[in-house]
Structure formats: C-alpha cells, structure tokens
Design a protein around this motif. Structure first.
Motif, PDB file in Angstrom:
ATOM      1  N   PHE A 105      -5.907  -4.923   9.113  1.00  0.00           N
ATOM      2  CA  PHE A 105      -7.312  -4.844   9.442  1.00  0.00           C
ATOM      3  C   PHE A 105      -8.045  -4.140   8.301  1.00  0.00           C
ATOM      4  N   VAL A 106      -9.050  -4.771   7.729  1.00  0.00           N
ATOM      5  CA  VAL A 106      -9.769  -4.243   6.580  1.00  0.00           C
ATOM      6  C   VAL A 106     -11.223  -3.986   6.959  1.00  0.00           C
ATOM      7  N   LEU A 107     -11.675  -2.768   6.696  1.00  0.00           N
ATOM      8  CA  LEU A 107     -13.074  -2.404   6.929  1.00  0.00           C
ATOM      9  C   LEU A 107     -13.771  -2.234   5.580  1.00  0.00           C
ATOM     10  N   PRO A 108     -14.736  -3.077   5.264  1.00  0.00           N
ATOM     11  CA  PRO A 108     -15.441  -2.943   3.981  1.00  0.00           C
ATOM     12  C   PRO A 108     -16.129  -1.580   3.818  1.00  0.00           C
TER      13      PRO A 108
ATOM     14  N   LEU B  88      -5.303   5.003  -1.601  1.00  0.00           N
ATOM     15  CA  LEU B  88      -4.794   4.190  -2.710  1.00  0.00           C
ATOM     16  C   LEU B  88      -3.415   3.610  -2.418  1.00  0.00           C
ATOM     17  N   LEU B  89      -2.584   4.392  -1.772  1.00  0.00           N
ATOM     18  CA  LEU B  89      -1.204   3.966  -1.563  1.00  0.00           C
ATOM     19  C   LEU B  89      -1.016   3.061  -0.354  1.00  0.00           C
ATOM     20  N   ASN B  90      -1.864   3.195   0.670  1.00  0.00           N
ATOM     21  CA  ASN B  90      -1.599   2.509   1.929  1.00  0.00           C
ATOM     22  C   ASN B  90      -2.621   1.466   2.348  1.00  0.00           C
TER      23      ASN B  90
ATOM     24  N   ARG C 217     -10.040  -3.770  -6.929  1.00  0.00           N
ATOM     25  CA  ARG C 217     -10.345  -2.532  -6.203  1.00  0.00           C
ATOM     26  C   ARG C 217      -9.476  -1.377  -6.692  1.00  0.00           C
ATOM     27  N   LEU C 218      -8.212  -1.639  -6.926  1.00  0.00           N
ATOM     28  CA  LEU C 218      -7.334  -0.603  -7.452  1.00  0.00           C
ATOM     29  C   LEU C 218      -7.845  -0.129  -8.804  1.00  0.00           C
ATOM     30  N   GLN C 219      -8.210  -1.073  -9.672  1.00  0.00           N
ATOM     31  CA  GLN C 219      -8.713  -0.723 -10.992  1.00  0.00           C
ATOM     32  C   GLN C 219      -9.988   0.104 -10.891  1.00  0.00           C
TER      33      GLN C 219
ATOM     34  N   LEU D 133       2.793  10.132  -9.739  1.00  0.00           N
ATOM     35  CA  LEU D 133       4.097  10.344  -9.124  1.00  0.00           C
ATOM     36  C   LEU D 133       4.389   9.378  -7.984  1.00  0.00           C
ATOM     37  N   LYS D 134       3.356   8.881  -7.318  1.00  0.00           N
ATOM     38  CA  LYS D 134       3.586   8.097  -6.109  1.00  0.00           C
ATOM     39  C   LYS D 134       3.212   6.625  -6.210  1.00  0.00           C
ATOM     40  N   LEU D 135       2.521   6.232  -7.247  1.00  0.00           N
ATOM     41  CA  LEU D 135       2.172   4.822  -7.400  1.00  0.00           C
ATOM     42  C   LEU D 135       3.456   4.010  -7.572  1.00  0.00           C
TER      43      LEU D 135
END
Length: 136
Positions: free
Chosen positions: A1-4, A37-39, A46-48, A78-80
């Motif tokens: 489910f994505v909320l803009p 960012l991670l989840n 969007r990541l960029q 460390l987590k990407l």
C-alpha cells in the motif's frame, strides 16, 4: 500500500533531522527517515531524490544539524542493501570527502570520517577485485 502523501511528509522529517532544536527529536527523525528508505517502496528516482537530499545538506550551517545528518548518512551506508550501495557509492563518496576537507567542527569531522570509513569498508569488502584494491 503506497501513500503519495508519505513522500511529502518525509521531506518534513528530513528537514527536522537538520533543524530540530532537541537532539532526541533529530535522532528520532533520522531513525524514521532511515526506516522509510529501507522499508517503503521507492523507485530508483525516489531513492535518488532522498539520497540527494542527504548529500546536498552535508554543508548545513548548524553543526548539530550536520552531526545528525552525518549519523543518518552513516546508518544509510551501513544498512542499504549491497546492490543499492554499490550503485550509489560514487554519488556518496565524493561529497563526503569534500565535506571532510571543508569541515570546521571537530565532532563533524569525526562523523564524516566514520561515514567514509563505513562506505569504503562495505564497498571494498563486498566488491573485491581491482575496484576494491584501488579504493584501499
């Protein structure tokens, strides 16, 4: 489910990493931004955009805000996931090294050094070969 609307809210959270007066608020916002960012499902664009936000604020004028941002950058490094980190390594390394050279606050110098060390450590450990040898 994505909320803009969540993307817009994360811009505010990112600003709070830099601008909140209280360190616990900056830290909590950094944790929330990292979790996002991670989840949360982010396409490459969007990541960029989010990583560009981090890099473009490395020179934020208030040292406490820079320190919070640098802690967040280190956690991102460390987590990407390794494939994403390898794609973004060049875009992160150059601005971090430039910040290291230009940084005037001692605690921020240490934080930049930790972020660079973490980035090089993960990229070199996972890529091996000539590219890693050149980075060492």
């Amino acid at each position: 489910f994505v909320l803009p609307e969540l993307y817009d809210m994360m811009l505010v959270v990112g600003d709070m990493v830099l601008q909140a007066d209280a360190e616990p608020v900056r830290s909590a916002c950094g944790s929330l931004f990292l979790t996002f960012l991670l989840n949360y499902p982010l396409g490459p664009k969007r990541l960029q955009q989010n990583l560009d936000f981090l890099v473009s604020n490395l020179g934020y004028e208030v040292p406490s805000g820079r320190a919070s941002l640098l802690a967040l950058v280190r956690q991102v490094v460390l987590k990407l996931p390794p494939p994403l980190l390898h794609e973004q390594a060049d875009r992160l390394l150059l601005p971090l090294v430039a910040r290291l050279v230009n940084e005037t606050d001692r605690s921020c110098v240490a934080a930049v050094g930790e972020a660079v060390r973490a980035l090089l450590g993960r990229v070199c450990a996972q890529s091996g070969g000539a590219k890693a040898a050149g980075a060492r």
